[in-house]
Design an enzyme around this catalytic site. Structure first.
Site, PDB file in Angstrom:
ATOM      1  N   ASP A  81      12.313   6.169 -33.189  1.00 26.38           N
ATOM      2  CA  ASP A  81      12.259   7.480 -32.532  1.00 26.38           C
ATOM      3  C   ASP A  81      10.798   7.808 -32.193  1.00 26.38           C
ATOM      4  O   ASP A  81       9.918   7.685 -33.054  1.00 26.38           O
ATOM      5  CB  ASP A  81      12.833   8.512 -33.524  1.00 26.38           C
ATOM      6  CG  ASP A  81      13.058   9.874 -32.905  1.00 26.38           C
ATOM      7  OD1 ASP A  81      13.282   9.946 -31.679  1.00 26.38           O
ATOM      8  OD2 ASP A  81      13.032  10.877 -33.662  1.00 26.38           O
ATOM      9  N   HIS A  82      10.540   8.237 -30.968  1.00 33.67           N
ATOM     10  CA  HIS A  82       9.201   8.650 -30.521  1.00 33.67           C
ATOM     11  C   HIS A  82       8.109   7.631 -30.870  1.00 33.67           C
ATOM     12  O   HIS A  82       7.127   7.947 -31.567  1.00 33.67           O
ATOM     13  CB  HIS A  82       8.827  10.017 -31.124  1.00 33.67           C
ATOM     14  CG  HIS A  82       9.658  11.132 -30.587  1.00 33.67           C
ATOM     15  ND1 HIS A  82       9.512  11.634 -29.317  1.00 33.67           N
ATOM     16  CD2 HIS A  82      10.664  11.833 -31.140  1.00 33.67           C
ATOM     17  CE1 HIS A  82      10.398  12.601 -29.114  1.00 33.67           C
ATOM     18  NE2 HIS A  82      11.122  12.732 -30.200  1.00 33.67           N
TER      19      HIS A  82
HETATM   20  P1  13P Z   1      15.946  18.423 -33.785  1.00 33.67           P
HETATM   21  O1  13P Z   1      14.640  18.924 -34.284  1.00 33.67           O
HETATM   22  O2  13P Z   1      16.618  19.440 -32.899  1.00 33.67           O
HETATM   23  O3  13P Z   1      16.855  17.969 -34.854  1.00 33.67           O
HETATM   24  O4  13P Z   1      15.656  17.165 -32.827  1.00 33.67           O
HETATM   25  C1  13P Z   1      15.454  15.888 -33.365  1.00 33.67           C
HETATM   26  C2  13P Z   1      14.944  14.916 -32.376  1.00 33.67           C
HETATM   27  O5  13P Z   1      14.917  15.134 -31.176  1.00 33.67           O
HETATM   28  C3  13P Z   1      14.459  13.627 -32.896  1.00 33.67           C
HETATM   29  O6  13P Z   1      13.903  12.816 -31.907  1.00 33.67           O
HETATM   30  O1  G3H Z   2      11.360  14.443 -33.074  1.00 35.66           O
HETATM   31  C1  G3H Z   2      10.958  14.288 -34.205  1.00 35.66           C
HETATM   32  C2  G3H Z   2      11.915  14.019 -35.296  1.00 35.66           C
HETATM   33  O2  G3H Z   2      12.517  15.199 -35.738  1.00 35.66           O
HETATM   34  C3  G3H Z   2      11.236  13.263 -36.398  1.00 35.66           C
HETATM   35  O3  G3H Z   2      10.445  14.094 -37.175  1.00 35.66           O
HETATM   36  O4  G3H Z   2       8.262  12.892 -37.160  1.00 35.66           O
HETATM   37  O5  G3H Z   2       8.767  14.645 -38.884  1.00 35.66           O
HETATM   38  O6  G3H Z   2       9.916  12.408 -38.954  1.00 35.66           O
HETATM   39  P1  G3H Z   2       9.265  13.467 -38.107  1.00 35.66           P
HETATM   40 ZN    ZN Z   3      12.864  13.889 -30.367  1.00 35.40          ZN
END
Ligand code: 13P
Ligand code: G3H
Ligand code: ZN
Length: 321
Positions: A81-82
């Site tokens: 993720d990201h």
């Molecule tokens: P929320 O903060 O709405 O749960 O979004 C999570 C997210 O987009 C993780 O990439």
């Molecule tokens: O978009 C971000 C997600 O909610 C992940 O959050 O970077 O704090 O793990 P984090």
């Molecule tokens: Zn996100």
């Protein structure tokens, strides 16, 4: 069985969305697998850079591979993720991740295309799917703070150009949501007109919705009643809108904050009601059960519940070659 996000999206496009749940620890992993098997749903297990640092990427991989042995029926993608470009390359080389997100959305268009293109070339050579992002969500994204005033919705024409030039497999679009617990004020909500415009220019192409937690008011109220101090006016995405978004090509719905609220509610209530307790396994068991229940509920709203057999026939076969 670990499959690519692309193989899941080939099955779900226009019909339902697959839940993408952020995972940081063992209890979440157990609850996640249990909830998805209970609701017979495929899922996307997503790992942020923060999670890789918190739990150690090797620990996460070992726990997830073990969960797969405990729940052999499960079908899921392992997704970064990201990601930055560097972390994307690391995940692609690991042989464990079936999907990565390259988030270069803070770059000018050309830079975003260039970075995404490099990640796509590497990923596709190893059979890994790539999610990219165009547009800016409000709220806090990892370490990048995007002022709400500057949050901009994805431009549909740019989206078409971006997908063609970058070769990505799915696109995270800014359609009104933001990360965290405080998303909407007043009558704000999803911009369906924008999703429709994007879909019109990218027919059949999977879209991703970040910031999709619903921040249930009753959850916030329970946390506050047990000693929390969350803003009671916090509002998220109406989960009854997931189905409409899915019908317009949203295939992946990212949920992290709501899971954190479940954890906070369980632990605050547990220790408030049983102040004499100190065995962390007691609230841990409650959390695993509550998190599994939460996953079942989300999958019902997303429409992914009950689709595991079809996914096994279609996406599973692709994964086996
Ligand atoms: P929320 O903060 O709405 O749960 O979004 C999570 C997210 O987009 C993780 O990439
Ligand atoms: O978009 C971000 C997600 O909610 C992940 O959050 O970077 O704090 O793990 P984090
Ligand atoms: Zn996100």
């Amino acid at each position: 069985m670990i499959v690519t996000t692309k193989s899941l999206f080939d099955v779900c496009y226009g019909r339902f969305a697959v839940g993408a749940y952020n995972i940081n620890n063992m209890e979440q992993i157990l609850g996640l697998f249990r909830g998805n098997i209970e609701s017979q749903a495929p899922f996307i297990l997503q790992i942020s850079r923060g999670s890789r640092d918190y739990a150690d990427k090797r620990m996460l991989e070992a726990m997830i591979r073990t969960a797969e042995e405990i729940f052999p029926e499960s079908i899921f993608a392992v997704h970064l993720d990201h990601g930055t470009e560097e972390v994307c390359h690391d995940c692609i080389d690991s042989g464990f991740y079936s999907s990565v997100m390259i988030d270069a959305s803070h770059e000018p268009l050309e830079g975003n295309i260039e970075i995404t293109r490099r990640v796509v070339e590497h990923a596709h050579s190893k059979g890994v799917s790539v999610e990219a992002e165009l547009g800016m969500l409000g709220g806090v994204e990892e370490d990048i703070k995007v002022d709400e005033k500057h949050a901009c919705l994805t431009d549909p024409d740019q989206a078409r150009e971006f997908v063609k030039a970058s070769g990505c497999d799915s696109l995270a679009v800014a359609i009104g949501t933001s990360h965290g617990a405080y998303k909407f004020k007043g009558t704000q909500g999803l911009h369906f007109d924008r999703i429709e415009e994007i879909q019109r220019r990218l027919p059949g192409f999977p879209l991703v919705m970040h910031g999709s937690s619903s921040v249930p008011p009753d959850e916030v109220a329970r946390i506050n009643a047990a000693g929390g101090k969350l803003d009671p006016s916090a509002r998220g995405v109406d989960e009854n809108e997931f189905a409409r978004a899915a019908s317009m090509g949203v295939c992946k719905v990212n949920i992290d904050t709501d899971g954190r609220l479940v954890w906070t509610r369980v632990h605050r209530e547990f220790f408030k009601n049983k102040p004499e307790k100190f065995d962390f396994r007691d609230p841990g068991k409650v959390f695993v059960a509550e998190y599994a229940k939460f996953i079942v509920h989300k999958n019902q709203k997303l429409g992914s519940a009950g689709t595991l057999a079809e996914i096994r026939r279609r996406a599973g076969c692709q994964a086996c070659g």
